[in-house]
Design a protein around this motif. Structure first.
Motif, short mmCIF file in Angstrom:
data_model
loop_
_atom_site.label_atom_id
_atom_site.label_comp_id
_atom_site.label_asym_id
_atom_site.label_seq_id
_atom_site.Cartn_x
_atom_site.Cartn_y
_atom_site.Cartn_z
N SER A 2 0.82 -1.19 0.00
CA SER A 2 0.00 0.00 0.00
C SER A 2 0.86 1.24 0.00
O SER A 2 2.08 1.19 0.07
CB SER A 2 -0.92 -0.02 1.22
N ASN A 3 0.21 2.41 -0.08
CA ASN A 3 0.93 3.66 -0.12
C ASN A 3 1.77 3.86 1.13
O ASN A 3 2.86 4.43 1.08
CB ASN A 3 -0.05 4.83 -0.28
N ASP A 4 1.29 3.45 2.28
CA ASP A 4 2.03 3.52 3.53
C ASP A 4 2.54 2.13 3.86
O ASP A 4 1.80 1.15 3.80
CB ASP A 4 1.13 4.02 4.67
N GLU A 5 3.82 2.03 4.22
CA GLU A 5 4.39 0.73 4.50
C GLU A 5 3.70 0.08 5.71
O GLU A 5 3.42 0.75 6.70
CB GLU A 5 5.89 0.87 4.78
N PRO A 6 3.42 -1.21 5.63
CA PRO A 6 2.78 -1.89 6.76
C PRO A 6 3.74 -1.97 7.94
O PRO A 6 4.96 -2.00 7.77
CB PRO A 6 2.47 -3.27 6.21
N VAL A 7 3.18 -2.02 9.14
CA VAL A 7 4.00 -2.16 10.33
C VAL A 7 4.53 -3.58 10.43
O VAL A 7 5.68 -3.81 10.83
CB VAL A 7 3.19 -1.77 11.59
N SER A 8 3.72 -4.56 10.08
CA SER A 8 4.18 -5.94 10.10
C SER A 8 3.56 -6.71 8.93
O SER A 8 2.50 -6.35 8.43
CB SER A 8 3.80 -6.62 11.42
N PHE A 9 4.27 -7.72 8.50
CA PHE A 9 3.76 -8.54 7.41
C PHE A 9 4.36 -9.94 7.52
O PHE A 9 5.42 -10.14 8.12
CB PHE A 9 4.08 -7.93 6.04
N GLY A 10 3.64 -10.90 6.97
CA GLY A 10 4.10 -12.28 7.03
C GLY A 10 2.94 -13.23 6.83
O GLY A 10 1.84 -12.82 6.43
N TYR A 11 3.17 -14.50 7.10
CA TYR A 11 2.17 -15.55 6.88
C TYR A 11 1.60 -16.00 8.21
O TYR A 11 2.33 -16.54 9.06
CB TYR A 11 2.81 -16.73 6.15
N ARG A 12 0.32 -15.76 8.41
CA ARG A 12 -0.32 -16.18 9.66
C ARG A 12 -1.82 -16.19 9.49
O ARG A 12 -2.37 -15.53 8.60
CB ARG A 12 0.08 -15.26 10.81
#
Length: 267
Positions: A2-12
């Motif tokens: 997205s336009n603003d970077e996510p705070v966290s990301f991954g597979y869950r």
């Protein structure tokens, strides 16, 4: 992203009913369409980043003079191409942002495609309304309950009609989202069905994308009462030098990136 970077990301595993996808696409539709406009064309029909077109593949069968529905249509590039060739086509998408993009393309091309904002899991149409239903990378990756999309497509199809859908090739789930040779080494289990998720500082899901194996897709199609008649895995063509996320010519020579399932309703 997205336009603003996510705070966290991954597979869950997360509690998401598919609403995160609509919010994400509403916010990012304009940027996405601008970035990929040259490749998509104002009225082109491509089944995936490899560039395979419906004109080349003919996966929908005859569409001129027939009733066609596109779900997860985005800005309705594919529908616009079909309409210019005589199909009676209607486009739907869950995202108002994408439908706004479709309105801009109407003005640019002069080809106006009727469209409705609708969830592919609850189509506002009577049974047996369409001869062809399709989606090119729409709807299915962004909902936790893809089987519902297949059931709805089957419900609105007339006997003998086709439901055709393209998705990220399930094999890709085992590899990093890297279009170079570094993306040729498997880093996670193909059988790990936890979605890819991005969350914000408050822990809210901002984006979620769901994985199904090839077998999952086939079982969902069969459970909807449809018959699989073809599975197309486009090869990366020599003319295509673009990089699109995890897709690109370097890795595309070795690994499939797109799977197109062609199914048919019983006659």
């Amino acid at each position: 992203m997205s336009n603003d970077e996510p705070v966290s990301f991954g597979y869950r595993d997360v509690a998401d009913d598919g609403g995160a996808a609509r919010t994400w696409w509403d916010a990012n539709a304009g940027e996405y369409l601008d970035e990929h406009r040259e490749f998509l064309g104002d009225a082109g029909f491509r089944w995936g980043p490899e560039g395979l077109t419906e004109a080349e593949a003919g996966l929908l069968g005859e569409t001129a003079g027939r009733d066609v529905l596109e779900v997860g249509a985005g800005a309705a590039h594919c529908s616009r191409w079909l309409a210019s060739r005589g199909a009676r086509v209607l486009a739907t998408d869950y995202s108002a942002g994408m439908l706004a993009g479709a309105a801009r393309l109407d003005a640019a091309t002069g080809v106006v495609v009727p469209r409705i904002q609708a969830d592919a899991r609850a189509l506002p149409f009577a049974d047996a309304t369409f001869d062809v239903v399709f989606t090119s990378f729409g709807a299915l990756p962004f909902v936790p309950d893809a089987a519902t999309v297949h059931r709805e497509a089957a419900r609105v199809l007339r006997p003998g009609g086709r439901w055709v859908f393209s998705v990220t090739h399930p094999l890709r789930w085992a590899f990093p989202d890297d279009p170079t040779r570094r993306g040729l080494t498997a880093s996670r289990s193909y059988f790990d069905r936890r979605p890819y998720v991005e969350t914000d500082a408050a822990g809210q899901v901002r984006y979620a994308e769901y994985h199904r194996t090839v077998g999952d897709h086939v079982r969902d199609v069969a459970a909807a009462g449809l018959r699989l008649i073809d599975l197309v895995e486009p090869e990366w063509p020599t003319w295509n030098d673009q990089v699109w996320g995890g897709w690109g010519p370097e890795r595309g020579r070795y690994l499939p990136g797109t799977a197109v399932f062609v199914t048919e309703s019983p006659r």
